[in-house]
Each structure stands twice: as C-alpha cells, then as structure tokens.
Enzyme design. Structure first.
Site, short mmCIF file in Angstrom:
data_model
loop_
_atom_site.label_atom_id
_atom_site.label_comp_id
_atom_site.label_asym_id
_atom_site.label_seq_id
_atom_site.Cartn_x
_atom_site.Cartn_y
_atom_site.Cartn_z
N CYS A 88 -3.80 0.39 -7.05
CA CYS A 88 -4.01 -1.01 -7.44
C CYS A 88 -5.33 -1.54 -6.90
O CYS A 88 -5.41 -1.94 -5.73
CB CYS A 88 -2.85 -1.87 -6.95
SG CYS A 88 -3.02 -3.60 -7.37
N CYS A 147 -5.28 -5.17 -5.77
CA CYS A 147 -4.63 -5.40 -4.47
C CYS A 147 -5.52 -4.93 -3.32
O CYS A 147 -5.61 -5.59 -2.29
CB CYS A 147 -3.31 -4.64 -4.36
SG CYS A 147 -2.31 -4.65 -5.85
N ASP A 148 -6.17 -3.78 -3.48
CA ASP A 148 -6.80 -3.12 -2.33
C ASP A 148 -8.32 -3.04 -2.38
O ASP A 148 -8.94 -2.66 -1.38
CB ASP A 148 -6.26 -1.67 -2.20
CG ASP A 148 -4.74 -1.66 -2.01
OD1 ASP A 148 -4.23 -2.60 -1.39
OD2 ASP A 148 -4.09 -0.71 -2.48
#
Ligand code: NAP
Length: 311
Positions: free
Chosen positions: A136, A139-140
């Site tokens: 992701c 997300c990261d």
C-alpha cells in the site's frame, strides 16, 4: 447477539460495491446493515486519487470519494457496523452472519468482501513485511523520503502507485516480468515521462534481502537468466489480487480461482445471497463496475423480498 431481529439485508463489506448496494437498499426502505472489518471504502480508500470515476472531471482522493459513499448510505438510514465475520450459514431462513461479537440474522445477504493483494511468495517477503515490504503506497509511501524503491508488477496498480511513490522517493524501479506493461495507456505515458522512474524489464524478484529492514532485491532476467542485486530500501508489491472468498467456500459456488460465481443479476448459487465487486467473477475491477454491481444487487434484493411476500 443482535437479538431476534431479522434484518432485510446484511451486506458483508463496505467498499464501493457494498456501499452502493446500501444506498439503494436503504433508499428502498429496507432495513440494511453493512458489516466492515477494517476501514470503510475498501481498496478505493487506499488509493491516492481516482480520476476515472464519472462525475469527477478533476481527480478526487480515494478516501474522500468513499466518505461520500458512506455519508450517502447513512443518509438513507443504512447502519454501518464494525466486526470481523467469522462464519455464515445460508442454509436456512433467515440467513446467519456471525462476527467476532455479534450474530446477525437476515432475509438476504450481499457478499461484497472484495480482494486483497496477491503475495509474491519469495524469501524475505514475509520476514520483512512492514519493514520495507508493503502492499500500500498510499499508507506507507511517506516513510520513504529520498529512498530508492522497487515496485513489482506491470498493471494499473504497480504503475500508478509507482508514479505516486516518486513524490517521496528519489528513484523508483518498476520491475516487470515482461517487456510490455499491462497498465492503461495514459498511466504508461505518465510513467515513461517521469524521470524518477526506471523500468527493469523481463525480470522477476527472486528474494527480498535485509537484516532488520529491506536492503536489496535479487532480480533474475527471465530471458538471459542473469541475476543481480538491486539496492533498495523499500519494495511495493502489486502483482494482482486475491478474492476474499474463503469464508464462503462450500456455501456458494466459487470458481477455481476463488471468485464467487453469479449470474448477470448478481445472484449466487443460493437464493437470497448475492455477490458484488471484486470478489465476484467478472471482467472489470473498477469503482464504476463495483457501483454497477451494487446497484443491480440491491434492486434484485428488493425483487427477491417482494416475491417472498407474495408466496
Ligand atoms: P493486474 O492487472 O492483475 O496486474 C498484475 C501485474 O502483476 C501484471 O502486470 C502481471 O504480469 C504481474 N504479475 C502477476 N503475478 C506476478 C508474479 N508472480 N511475479 C511478477 N509479476 C507478476 O493487477 P492490478 O494492477 O493490481 O490491478 C487489479 C485490477 O484493478 C485490474 O483490473 C486493474 O485494471 C484494476 N485497477 C484499476 C485502476 C484504475 O482504473 N485506475 C487502478 C488500479 C487497479 P503480466 O502482465 O505479465 O501478467
């Protein structure tokens, strides 16, 4: 226990397909519950921007689009509840959906559990998950400022997320097992024009290496057999999707790849149980196709319930 109450409809999964079904069903005054185990909006909520959803000529952020879907479902009275579904029983009437805390009883069920990223299945992937291995970028990605990153895959996800990662990283290597991308043409054009992206063609990842965090990937050229280590601090894996259908094995018909089989009206092999979105065997994997599925399923739920009343 949700007591003796029997809901008209329980929708398992709160991504675009499930939320669309909730909008239509609750607007049709069906008592509708959406069960979500994590973040509402599914994969679309983990997508930075969506630029191919009609009605939004300017790109909209995935989380914002999904908040709007949710608000619209709630506005018509759909209840959104959180819980991890552990068991279903579709053999009787009502149908039973159990979460870790609650047992729901429903006259109809829509399965909208979506799909999750396919693992690469190479050494180091599991050991270094969360320590440089990610599925992701939204997300990261921000953890990788000025880093060198590998993105694995050649589809829409790999190439779009590779472009997104150039916001943070100083270099992004897109590693693809062929010499032609699968991604949509406009996404390819953007990636080819991006100075921070380099393509590594005809190559597969053999291992992800590092002691406490990712330090490199070992690549193998599938044409020449040549191997080399590419130093990177992060690896983002986008090699396709796995339908989230395990819970429904033996309960509804599922094909050999794990997709739930439906007819064109989203009906599964069990009357009163429908399936929509990425968990269903279908061609498109788009927010727009998920929305179409959700709408059709909700209309079919209404039809099914009214026919039951006549009988
Ligand atoms: P995908 O389209 O299935 O592409 C997977 C990619 O990974 C392919 O390029 C495939 O190579 C490669 N691959 C598969 N297994 C591999 C392995 N073991 N090792 C190395 N490479 C491997 O998956 P996706 O990109 O996640 O997209 C999933 C669906 O969502 C698609 O239908 C896509 O169109 C849709 N989507 C749409 C958008 C958008 O519209 N903006 C954005 C994201 C996703 P080959 O090409 O050689 O098979």
């Amino acid at each position: 226990m949700s007591g003796e109450k029997v809901h008209d409809l329980v929708i398992i999964g709160g991504g675009p397909a499930g939320l669309t079904a909730a909008i239509y069903a609750s607007r049709g005054r069906l008592d509708t519950v959406v069960l979500e185990r994590g973040v509402i909006g599914g994969q679309a909520a983990a997508t930075e921007i969506i630029e191919n959803y009609p009605g939004f000529p300017e790109p909209i952020e995935g989380p914002e689009l999904m908040e709007r879907f949710e608000a619209q479902a709630k506005r018509f009275g759909a209840k959104i509840e959180y819980g991890f579904v552990t068991e279903v029983d579709f053999s009787g009437d009502p149908k039973i959906v159990k979460t870790d805390t609650t047992e729901y009883r429903a006259r109809t069920v829509i399965i909208a559990t979506g799909a999750q990223p396919q693992k690469l299945g190479v050494p180091g992937e599991e050991e270094l998950a969360g320590r440089g291995v990610s599925y992701c970028a939204t997300c990261d990605g921000a953890f990788f400022k000025d880093a060198e990153l590998a993105v694995v895959g050649g589809g829409d996800s790999a190439v779009e997320e590779g472009i997104f990662l150039t916001k943070f990283a100083k270099k992004v290597y897109i590693i693809h097992r062929r010499d032609k991308l699968r991604a949509t043409a406009i996404i390819q054009e953007r990636a080819f024009a991006n100075d921070k992206i380099d393509f590594v063609w005809d190559s597969v990842v053999e291992s992800i290496n590092g002691k406490d965090a990712v330090e490199s990937v070992t690549l193998k050229n599938v044409k020449t057999g040549e191997k080399k280590d590419l130093p990177v601090q992060g690896v983002f894996i986008y090699v396709g999707l796995v339908p989230q259908s395990q819970l429904f094995k033996g309960k509804v018909e599922i094909d050999e790849r794990g997709y739930i089989v439906t007819d064109e009206f989203m009906r599964t092999s069990v009357p009163g149980v429908f399936a929509v979105g990425d968990v269903r065997r279908a061609l498109g994997r788009q927010v727009a196709t998920a929305v179409g599925d959700g709408c059709v399923a909700a209309l079919m739920v209404e039809k099914y319930l009214s026919e039951q009343e006549v009988v």
